[in-house]
Design an enzyme around this catalytic site. Structure first.
Site, short mmCIF file in Angstrom:
data_model
loop_
_atom_site.label_atom_id
_atom_site.label_comp_id
_atom_site.label_asym_id
_atom_site.label_seq_id
_atom_site.Cartn_x
_atom_site.Cartn_y
_atom_site.Cartn_z
N SER A 57 0.85 -1.19 0.00
CA SER A 57 0.00 0.00 0.00
C SER A 57 0.88 1.23 0.00
CB SER A 57 -0.90 0.02 1.24
OG SER A 57 -1.53 1.27 1.40
N TYR A 75 -1.90 0.93 10.27
CA TYR A 75 -1.92 0.36 8.93
C TYR A 75 -0.65 0.71 8.17
CZ TYR A 75 -3.63 -0.68 4.20
OH TYR A 75 -3.79 -1.18 2.92
#
Length: 267
Positions: free
Chosen positions: A148, A160
């Site tokens: 990501s 995250y």
């Protein structure tokens, strides 16, 4: 090894993972996909195992769909054993399973922080540890980790971002460690906005209609979709990519170099 591959796809039952599973199967590969039937934290991916089973049966694709937790070493071992029993080998591993609750360090409690790292970073460690001996025994193979742009740091994504940054490092380290064993390890980064996944739907209140609006898009003149990611994964596990390892392929807007790129204003 030429021709079709036997691939294991984690989180392969919904969103990007589902597209990867179906995309690989449609190209003639045998896929063992696993995920969880119950929705996970911040995700709307509920009932995805049974749904995918129905879809692959309807299409007549070579896909086996298992309900298993990527953070459970015994469950991961069970998936590997199932794959070896039914196919005799493993050629590729695609680490896609992830959860992505939003929040700063202050907003994220310890239990949630640990869960995010457990799925997003411990999961790829467990699956790689379980699959690598079989790739080595087979003379090589491919691991593709789905990363990501948050791995380079983004606001309101502390845990995250930490997990995906760790995945970049784990990918590179594993690529180095098994370079001379013909095991290739690469990372694919979805970008450009508009991709429907359990994570993105959870963040958008399950409103898929809002996807892609105002997104940076891609050089294709549209937002990236799951099929774009599936095509890159298919290339990376193929023999055409046998010399490529330790690479990050950013599909969309090269966020590692300052993207996304804002749209030009209409004159």
């Amino acid at each position: 090894m030429n021709g079709s591959k036997v691939a294991v796809v984690t989180g392969g039952t919904f969103g990007i993972g589902r597209d990867i599973t179906l995309g690989l199967a449609e190209k003639g590969h045998s896929v063992v996909a696993f995920g969880l039937e119950a929705a996970q934290v911040s995700s709307t991916a509920e009932g995805s195992v049974s749904s995918l089973r129905s879809e692959v049966e309807r299409r007549g694709l070579s896909v086996e769909v298992l309900d298993a937790d990527v953070t459970d070493a015994a469950a991961v071992a069970g998936v590997v054993d199932h794959t070896l029993t039914h196919h005799g080998r493993i050629d590729a591993l695609v680490n896609n399973a992830a959860v992505g609750p939003l929040g700063t360090v202050l907003d994220t409690d310890e239990e949630l922080f640990e869960r995010i790292l457990s799925v997003n970073l411990k999961g790829p460690y467990l699956t790689s540890r379980a699959v690598l001996p079989h790739l080595l025994e087979g003379g090589g193979g491919s691991i593709v980790n789905i990363g990501s742009g948050a791995g380079w740091g983004k606001p309101n994504m502390a845990a995250y971002a930490a997990s995906k940054g760790g995945l970049f490092a784990l990918s590179a380290a594993t690529a180095y460690d098994f370079f001379h064993d013909r095991v290739r390890v690469n990372t694919v980064v979805p970008g450009g906005g508009g991709i429907v996944s359990g994570i993105s739907l959870g963040r958008m209140g399950a409103n898929a209609a809002s996807f892609g609006k105002g997104a940076a898009g891609s050089a294709a003149g549209r937002p990236v979709n799951g099929n774009d990611i599936a095509n890159v994964v298919a290339f990376l596990i193929s023999d055409a990519a046998e010399a490529i390892s330790g690479t990050v392929v950013d599909v969309g807007c090269f966020s590692h170099q300052g993207g996304p790129v804002n749209r030009k204003k209409e004159s």
